[in-house]
Scaffold this motif. Structure first.
Motif, PDB file in Angstrom:
ATOM      1  N   GLU A 275      22.718  36.396  38.226  1.00 48.78           N
ATOM      2  CA  GLU A 275      21.586  35.663  38.778  1.00 48.78           C
ATOM      3  C   GLU A 275      20.402  35.717  37.833  1.00 48.78           C
ATOM      4  OE1 GLU A 275      18.736  35.579  42.744  1.00 48.78           O
ATOM      5  OE2 GLU A 275      20.721  36.494  42.858  1.00 48.78           O
ATOM      6  N   GLY A 276      19.771  34.565  37.612  1.00 50.82           N
ATOM      7  CA  GLY A 276      18.605  34.490  36.732  1.00 50.82           C
ATOM      8  C   GLY A 276      17.539  33.585  37.301  1.00 50.82           C
ATOM      9  N   ARG A 277      16.394  33.572  36.649  1.00 52.64           N
ATOM     10  CA  ARG A 277      15.273  32.738  37.074  1.00 52.64           C
ATOM     11  C   ARG A 277      14.822  31.883  35.902  1.00 52.64           C
ATOM     12  NH1 ARG A 277      15.282  37.359  38.257  1.00 52.64           N
ATOM     13  NH2 ARG A 277      13.932  37.994  36.551  1.00 52.64           N
ATOM     14  N   ILE A 278      14.531  30.622  36.202  1.00 54.55           N
ATOM     15  CA  ILE A 278      14.086  29.696  35.155  1.00 54.55           C
ATOM     16  C   ILE A 278      12.633  29.999  34.812  1.00 54.55           C
ATOM     17  CG2 ILE A 278      13.620  27.283  34.598  1.00 54.55           C
ATOM     18  CD1 ILE A 278      16.004  26.538  36.351  1.00 54.55           C
ATOM     19  N   GLN A 279      12.382  30.305  33.533  1.00 58.20           N
ATOM     20  CA  GLN A 279      11.036  30.639  33.076  1.00 58.20           C
ATOM     21  C   GLN A 279      10.275  29.421  32.571  1.00 58.20           C
ATOM     22  OE1 GLN A 279      11.781  33.801  30.152  1.00 58.20           O
ATOM     23  NE2 GLN A 279      10.917  35.269  31.611  1.00 58.20           N
ATOM     24  N   SER A 280      10.986  28.547  31.865  1.00 57.08           N
ATOM     25  CA  SER A 280      10.316  27.372  31.301  1.00 57.08           C
ATOM     26  C   SER A 280      11.326  26.280  31.005  1.00 57.08           C
ATOM     27  CB  SER A 280       9.553  27.747  30.025  1.00 57.08           C
ATOM     28  OG  SER A 280      10.455  28.188  29.022  1.00 57.08           O
ATOM     29  N   ILE A 281      10.821  25.065  30.904  1.00 61.11           N
ATOM     30  CA  ILE A 281      11.645  23.906  30.555  1.00 61.11           C
ATOM     31  C   ILE A 281      10.950  23.182  29.411  1.00 61.11           C
ATOM     32  CG2 ILE A 281      12.666  21.755  31.370  1.00 61.11           C
ATOM     33  CD1 ILE A 281      12.484  22.924  34.229  1.00 61.11           C
ATOM     34  N   ASP A 282      11.634  23.104  28.286  1.00 61.42           N
ATOM     35  CA  ASP A 282      11.031  22.510  27.097  1.00 61.42           C
ATOM     36  C   ASP A 282      11.991  21.485  26.509  1.00 61.42           C
ATOM     37  OD1 ASP A 282       9.521  21.875  24.901  1.00 61.42           O
ATOM     38  OD2 ASP A 282       9.886  23.745  23.825  1.00 61.42           O
ATOM     39  N   GLY A 283      11.708  20.218  26.749  1.00 54.94           N
ATOM     40  CA  GLY A 283      12.566  19.164  26.239  1.00 54.94           C
ATOM     41  C   GLY A 283      13.962  19.250  26.806  1.00 54.94           C
ATOM     42  N   GLY A 284      14.923  19.446  25.949  1.00 53.92           N
ATOM     43  CA  GLY A 284      16.317  19.493  26.387  1.00 53.92           C
ATOM     44  C   GLY A 284      16.841  20.887  26.604  1.00 53.92           C
ATOM     45  N   ARG A 285      15.939  21.879  26.656  1.00 51.27           N
ATOM     46  CA  ARG A 285      16.405  23.260  26.838  1.00 51.27           C
ATOM     47  C   ARG A 285      15.679  23.959  27.988  1.00 51.27           C
ATOM     48  NH1 ARG A 285      16.311  26.210  21.105  1.00 51.27           N
ATOM     49  NH2 ARG A 285      14.085  25.697  21.310  1.00 51.27           N
ATOM     50  N   VAL A 286      16.421  24.804  28.674  1.00 57.39           N
ATOM     51  CA  VAL A 286      15.882  25.535  29.818  1.00 57.39           C
ATOM     52  C   VAL A 286      15.970  27.035  29.512  1.00 57.39           C
ATOM     53  CG1 VAL A 286      16.102  26.014  32.277  1.00 57.39           C
ATOM     54  CG2 VAL A 286      16.625  23.724  31.401  1.00 57.39           C
ATOM     55  N   ARG A 287      14.846  27.721  29.614  1.00 60.13           N
ATOM     56  CA  ARG A 287      14.803  29.158  29.347  1.00 60.13           C
ATOM     57  C   ARG A 287      15.045  29.911  30.659  1.00 60.13           C
ATOM     58  NH1 ARG A 287      12.117  32.443  25.394  1.00 60.13           N
ATOM     59  NH2 ARG A 287      11.460  34.475  26.217  1.00 60.13           N
ATOM     60  N   VAL A 288      16.108  30.726  30.679  1.00 60.04           N
ATOM     61  CA  VAL A 288      16.496  31.453  31.890  1.00 60.04           C
ATOM     62  C   VAL A 288      16.514  32.955  31.608  1.00 60.04           C
ATOM     63  CG1 VAL A 288      18.227  31.739  33.697  1.00 60.04           C
ATOM     64  CG2 VAL A 288      17.916  29.498  32.613  1.00 60.04           C
ATOM     65  N   ASP A 289      15.866  33.721  32.483  1.00 59.65           N
ATOM     66  CA  ASP A 289      15.805  35.178  32.354  1.00 59.65           C
ATOM     67  C   ASP A 289      16.795  35.801  33.331  1.00 59.65           C
ATOM     68  OD1 ASP A 289      15.229  37.820  32.030  1.00 59.65           O
ATOM     69  OD2 ASP A 289      13.099  37.670  32.548  1.00 59.65           O
ATOM     70  N   PHE A 290      17.826  36.486  32.784  1.00 58.22           N
ATOM     71  CA  PHE A 290      18.844  37.109  33.621  1.00 58.22           C
ATOM     72  C   PHE A 290      18.574  38.595  33.842  1.00 58.22           C
ATOM     73  CE2 PHE A 290      21.036  33.309  32.116  1.00 58.22           C
ATOM     74  CZ  PHE A 290      21.616  32.847  33.294  1.00 58.22           C
ATOM     75  N   ASN A 291      17.419  39.091  33.411  1.00 58.91           N
ATOM     76  CA  ASN A 291      17.016  40.442  33.759  1.00 58.91           C
ATOM     77  C   ASN A 291      16.691  40.494  35.248  1.00 58.91           C
ATOM     78  OD1 ASN A 291      16.578  42.292  31.260  1.00 58.91           O
ATOM     79  ND2 ASN A 291      15.718  40.318  30.617  1.00 58.91           N
TER      80      ASN A 291
END
Length: 237
Positions: free
Chosen positions: A117-133
């Motif tokens: 399980e992770g949480r989306i931190q940011s969305i930049d263009g065609g990429r999504v930053r997800v934190d699985f900590n």
């Protein structure tokens, strides 16, 4: 009598992030309301087996040696709680992967990928930053804990594990029948069978966990789950 490893106990606790004082979990409804905590659960002391893997490391160790009715305030470093933050658990995932799943990502959304399980931190263009900590990884935590009860009766020990693994808003523990005889436990699941609407695999996993905890911490060799369905009598006019 002091709490020792393998004891079945009921715990009351409130957990806070030390740096901010924010309440992130509690068993006390008034505390949750005061903190504005939105937790959908039945409040009240939580049944656990000390040393049974039900609590984080530091909390588990803090309970050892406490007496029934005793209260304690503890502070846990990340290593004793949810661990340090791991930068390798922050991943950039192509937007196309979300589109394939029919998901429209947004910041703050929780997602599950490959069982993590992770949480989306940011969305930049065609990429999504997800934190699985874990969201509490890297944080120092404070707990106020109280041992409400050391469970001594074997039938109540079995029922406490049902309480731990099943949704209490759907069952009545007083109606769950438990029979213990010659190393075998029979659990009559009439109420659970009627109201439990979770997927089959979830129910099976819950039953396995109940059985495992009973095997490992009681003088029991066999656990049977008996599903009972009773025909309802029609009322006469």
């Amino acid at each position: 009598m002091a709490v020792k490893k393998g004891d079945f106990v009921r715990l009351e606790f409130t957990g806070r992030v030390k740096e901010t004082g924010e309440v992130f979990d509690t068993t006390i409804e008034d505390v949750a309301k005061e903190a504005g905590l939105k937790i959908k659960k039945v409040f009240g002391p939580v049944p656990v087996i000390v040393g049974g893997g039900h609590l984080i490391k530091g909390l588990d160790e803090a309970v050892l040696g406490m007496e029934e009715g005793e209260e304690k305030h503890i502070e846990l470093e990340p290593e004793e709680a949810f661990g340090k933050r791991d930068p390798n658990l922050v991943r950039l995932i192509p937007m196309i992967e979300f589109k394939k799943q029919g998901i429209k990502p947004r910041v703050g959304m929780s997602i599950t990928l490959e069982g993590h399980e992770g949480r989306i931190q940011s969305i930049d263009g065609g990429r999504v930053r997800v934190d699985f900590n874990h969201e509490l990884a890297g944080k120092t935590l404070e707990y106020d804990i109280k041992v409400k009860e050391i469970i001594k009766d074997d039938t109540e020990k079995v029922k406490s594990m049902i309480q731990l693994y099943y949704p209490l808003d759907k069952i009545n523990l007083d109606k769950i029948q438990v029979e213990i005889d010659d190393g075998t436990v029979k659990i009559y699941m009439d109420e659970l069978s009627r109201f439990d609407r979770r997927p089959y695999m979830d129910v099976t996993l819950s039953r396995f966990r109940i059985a495992r905890d009973i095997w490992e911490n009681m003088d029991i060799k066999k656990v049977e789950f008996v599903d009972v369905f009773t025909k309802k009598e029609e009322k006469e006019d």
